[in-house]
Design an enzyme around this catalytic site. Structure first.
Site, PDB file in Angstrom:
ATOM      1  N   GLU A  22      65.338 102.528   1.405  1.00 20.09           N
ATOM      2  CA  GLU A  22      64.560 101.338   1.781  1.00 20.09           C
ATOM      3  C   GLU A  22      65.028 100.781   3.126  1.00 20.09           C
ATOM      4  OE1 GLU A  22      63.410  98.406  -1.695  1.00 20.09           O
ATOM      5  OE2 GLU A  22      65.219  99.531  -2.184  1.00 20.09           O
TER       6      GLU A  22
ATOM      7  N   ASP B 132      68.074  87.402   1.352  1.00 21.24           N
ATOM      8  CA  ASP B 132      67.285  86.656   2.332  1.00 21.24           C
ATOM      9  C   ASP B 132      66.372  85.716   1.564  1.00 21.24           C
ATOM     10  OD1 ASP B 132      68.415  88.273   4.258  1.00 21.24           O
ATOM     11  OD2 ASP B 132      66.665  89.589   4.425  1.00 21.24           O
TER      12      ASP B 132
ATOM     13  N   GLU C  55      70.910  84.396  11.781  1.00 25.81           N
ATOM     14  CA  GLU C  55      69.957  84.604  10.680  1.00 25.81           C
ATOM     15  C   GLU C  55      70.146  83.506   9.642  1.00 25.81           C
ATOM     16  OE1 GLU C  55      69.936  88.454   8.850  1.00 25.81           O
ATOM     17  OE2 GLU C  55      69.146  89.439  10.649  1.00 25.81           O
TER      18      GLU C  55
ATOM     19  N   HIS D 164      72.655  94.388   2.632  1.00 27.91           N
ATOM     20  CA  HIS D 164      71.702  94.407   1.522  1.00 27.91           C
ATOM     21  C   HIS D 164      71.962  95.574   0.569  1.00 27.91           C
ATOM     22  CE1 HIS D 164      69.108  91.023   2.500  1.00 27.91           C
ATOM     23  NE2 HIS D 164      69.333  91.314   3.763  1.00 27.91           N
TER      24      HIS D 164
ATOM     25  N   SER E  90      73.951  97.950   6.336  1.00 26.74           N
ATOM     26  CA  SER E  90      73.312  96.710   5.908  1.00 26.74           C
ATOM     27  C   SER E  90      74.011  96.144   4.681  1.00 26.74           C
ATOM     28  CB  SER E  90      71.849  96.965   5.557  1.00 26.74           C
ATOM     29  OG  SER E  90      71.314  95.808   4.931  1.00 26.74           O
TER      30      SER E  90
ATOM     31  N   TRP F  38      68.521  82.595   7.276  1.00 26.09           N
ATOM     32  CA  TRP F  38      67.947  82.900   5.955  1.00 26.09           C
ATOM     33  C   TRP F  38      68.811  83.860   5.141  1.00 26.09           C
ATOM     34  CZ3 TRP F  38      65.988  84.311  10.739  1.00 26.09           C
ATOM     35  CH2 TRP F  38      66.207  85.641  11.091  1.00 26.09           C
ATOM     36  N   HIS F  39      69.851  84.432   5.719  1.00 27.18           N
ATOM     37  CA  HIS F  39      70.621  85.494   5.055  1.00 27.18           C
ATOM     38  C   HIS F  39      71.931  84.919   4.495  1.00 27.18           C
ATOM     39  CE1 HIS F  39      72.131  89.854   4.872  1.00 27.18           C
ATOM     40  NE2 HIS F  39      73.244  89.143   4.710  1.00 27.18           N
TER      41      HIS F  39
HETATM   42 ZN   LIG Z   1      69.280  89.783   5.216  1.00 25.30          ZN
END
Ligand SMILES: [Zn+2]
Length: 253
Positions: free
Chosen positions: A77, A113, A163, A106, A104, A165-166
């Site tokens: 992904e 996020d 960022e 993630h 990442s 939002w992270h």
């Molecule tokens: Zn993120």
């Protein structure tokens, strides 16, 4: 005294692992510990991070206005998102906002996020202003072990643009220490190297708890051994960069 033995590979596991342009995520097999962030979401996080996020959101009724935009991502992904962003946004934008596969956060299941709920949410850069419910979330996040991972002014250290939002789950007391000292995860791991386990520790006081944090180096090809006081609660996390963070709750002693 008891001795805890940490195998070399456990350097890559734990709440505090550093995953960035320099240090790839190399644990894999996180899938079995993933759960949805709430009952009608497809967004997944590692179980403990999901539980703490859920408690935080309940305390502020956060899900009414905030949407979980992206949590755990597989390597494939992340590769797709990276390729898509290169096509849609070009290289300069992508380098600032999208990590390469394996680099990442993630992929760890420890990062999420978040964006304000609205008809169209930007998947790569969701809107998460420093006002209203988003501000309330920010103020509470530290109490539940989350930090804003890519703050403004630290771009040269994190390698990622601001960022807002992270958020990254690092757990207690680390979120509080990082926030009070104004340290990113990169800086926190450097900071802790001043406190080698068994010689010195960083003492943090939370209510009537004394919490001692220290750094231990991994041992190539063997278990690293650390002495811990008999019956006290403790935790150990790898830093994904050759060492461990040891945390001991000494309760005022
Ligand atoms: Zn993120």
């Amino acid at each position: 005294m008891k001795v805890i033995a940490m195998p070399q590979k456990s350097v890559h596991a734990g709440n505090l692992i550093l995953v960035n342009g320099q240090y790839p995520y190399c644990l894999g097999n996180v899938e079995s510990s993933l759960v949805p962030v709430h009952s009608d979401s497809k967004v997944l996080l590692e179980r403990r991070a999901a539980v703490l996020l859920s408690k935080l959101m309940s305390s502020i009724e956060g899900w009414v206005q905030i949407s979980a935009v992206s949590g755990w991502r597989s390597r494939a992904e992340q590769q797709d998102i990276y390729n898509q962003s290169l096509r849609d946004n070009g290289a300069a934008f992508t380098e600032q906002f999208v990590a390469k596969p394996d680099h990442s956060e993630h992929q760890t299941g420890l990062a999420i996020d978040l964006g304000l709920r609205k008809p169209e949410i930007d998947f790569i850069r969701p809107d998460f202003p420093n006002s209203g419910i988003c501000r309330t979330f920010r103020e509470k996040a530290v109490d539940y072990g989350f930090v804003e991972r890519y703050p403004k002014g630290k771009e040269a250290i994190t390698g990622i643009a601001h960022e807002p939002w992270h958020f990254r789950y690092v757990g207690a007391p680390h979120a509080a220490i990082m926030t009070e000292l104004g340290l990113t995860l990169e800086e926190y791991h450097d900071f802790l190297k001043q406190y080698p386990h068994g010689e010195k520790c960083f003492l943090y006081r939370n209510g009537n708890q004394n919490i001692a944090t220290s750094y231990g180096k991994a041992t190539a090809g063997a278990d690293a051994e650390f002495e811990i006081e008999g019956d006290i609660p403790y935790s150990v996390s790898g830093n994904n960069a050759g060492g461990f963070v040891l945390t001991e709750w000494t309760n005022g002693r």
